[in-house]
Design a protein around this motif. Structure first.
Motif, PDB file in Angstrom:
ATOM      1  N   HIS A 197      41.171  42.480  37.485  1.00 48.70           N
ATOM      2  CA  HIS A 197      40.132  42.354  38.752  1.00 48.70           C
ATOM      3  C   HIS A 197      41.598  41.996  39.829  1.00 48.70           C
ATOM      4  O   HIS A 197      42.426  41.375  39.467  1.00 48.70           O
ATOM      5  CB  HIS A 197      39.785  40.964  38.568  1.00 48.70           C
ATOM      6  CG  HIS A 197      39.309  40.122  39.641  1.00 48.70           C
ATOM      7  ND1 HIS A 197      38.497  40.719  40.746  1.00 48.70           N
ATOM      8  CD2 HIS A 197      39.703  39.010  40.198  1.00 48.70           C
ATOM      9  CE1 HIS A 197      38.536  39.966  41.802  1.00 48.70           C
ATOM     10  NE2 HIS A 197      39.114  38.788  41.384  1.00 48.70           N
ATOM     11  N   TYR A 233      36.096  38.411  32.165  1.00 49.92           N
ATOM     12  CA  TYR A 233      36.131  38.356  33.787  1.00 49.92           C
ATOM     13  C   TYR A 233      34.788  37.434  34.454  1.00 49.92           C
ATOM     14  O   TYR A 233      35.380  36.637  35.321  1.00 49.92           O
ATOM     15  CB  TYR A 233      36.144  39.697  34.440  1.00 49.92           C
ATOM     16  CG  TYR A 233      35.951  39.890  35.992  1.00 49.92           C
ATOM     17  CD1 TYR A 233      36.796  39.284  36.648  1.00 49.92           C
ATOM     18  CD2 TYR A 233      34.470  40.316  36.320  1.00 49.92           C
ATOM     19  CE1 TYR A 233      36.610  39.238  38.062  1.00 49.92           C
ATOM     20  CE2 TYR A 233      34.401  40.519  37.642  1.00 49.92           C
ATOM     21  CZ  TYR A 233      35.406  39.883  38.499  1.00 49.92           C
ATOM     22  OH  TYR A 233      35.016  39.784  39.588  1.00 49.92           O
ATOM     23  N   GLN A 237      37.605  45.765  40.500  1.00 49.55           N
ATOM     24  CA  GLN A 237      37.575  45.620  39.249  1.00 49.55           C
ATOM     25  C   GLN A 237      37.781  46.962  38.567  1.00 49.55           C
ATOM     26  O   GLN A 237      36.797  48.077  38.649  1.00 49.55           O
ATOM     27  CB  GLN A 237      36.345  44.844  38.529  1.00 49.55           C
ATOM     28  CG  GLN A 237      36.633  43.398  38.997  1.00 49.55           C
ATOM     29  CD  GLN A 237      35.668  43.242  40.345  1.00 49.55           C
ATOM     30  OE1 GLN A 237      34.703  43.920  40.490  1.00 49.55           O
ATOM     31  NE2 GLN A 237      36.279  42.434  41.311  1.00 49.55           N
ATOM     32  N   ARG A 279      35.110  34.453  36.828  1.00 53.30           N
ATOM     33  CA  ARG A 279      34.737  34.638  38.313  1.00 53.30           C
ATOM     34  C   ARG A 279      33.729  33.448  38.575  1.00 53.30           C
ATOM     35  O   ARG A 279      33.700  32.947  39.624  1.00 53.30           O
ATOM     36  CB  ARG A 279      33.935  35.973  38.384  1.00 53.30           C
ATOM     37  CG  ARG A 279      33.316  36.184  39.656  1.00 53.30           C
ATOM     38  CD  ARG A 279      32.446  37.384  39.634  1.00 53.30           C
ATOM     39  NE  ARG A 279      31.391  37.371  38.730  1.00 53.30           N
ATOM     40  CZ  ARG A 279      30.400  38.126  38.314  1.00 53.30           C
ATOM     41  NH1 ARG A 279      30.387  39.230  38.790  1.00 53.30           N
ATOM     42  NH2 ARG A 279      29.333  37.829  37.387  1.00 53.30           N
TER      43      ARG A 279
END
Lengths: 102, 102
Positions: free
Chosen positions: A5, A71, A99, A75
């Protein structure tokens, strides 16, 4: 296979005028990553642009995760969202992200 | 202390229309990194955006280097410049980069 990311920012307002405001953002993000339970996080760094090239954005974060689930935990983590809402969003002039898997 | 180089692209023309053109760019970059003498290169990845978020850019490269000298050897390498001039520049709609130390 990892998920990377990347997000780049340029700033307006206080963050554009005062490097200390951006260092405060960086410190809050580093503390969040260091002190939170983020399973599948392989590496995470952020920093202010070093001034090596004209036309660059001003700040970057790079995180590498085991997979998309890891991820999304990062996030969507409440402390991450708090930093974004309270310390980052008020100062965003431009935000660009990708990403990718590798 | 490391230097991280991040660059994000959106494409126009053939690269926007055909994922195979972007895979050709990625393959050329990966081959350059794999086969070149790049002292001080710690890690390097690239890839097409995974489609996890609306509004993202379309392609990213992330390289981590021991120091600014190692980054500039990569940046200025003749094969890198050839790929940039011949395979990347014709298709750039937007390019955003940051180099930061961490």
């Amino acid at each position: 296979m990892s998920v990377t990311h990347v997000v780049l920012f340029t700033w307006h307002g206080d963050a554009a005028a005062d490097p200390a405001v951006v260092e405060g953002i960086a410190d809050a993000l580093r503390r969040f990553v260091r002190e939170s339970d983020l399973p599948g996080l392989q590496s995470w760094t952020c920093g202010r642009d070093a001034g090596l090239a004209a036309g660059n954005a001003e700040f970057a974060c790079v995180g590498v995760f085991d997979d998309v689930d890891a991820y999304t935990v990062y996030r969507d983590h409440p402390e991450h969202r708090r930093i974004i809402d309270e310390q980052i969003k008020p100062y965003i002039a431009e935000r660009t992200a990708v990403q990718f898997t590798s």
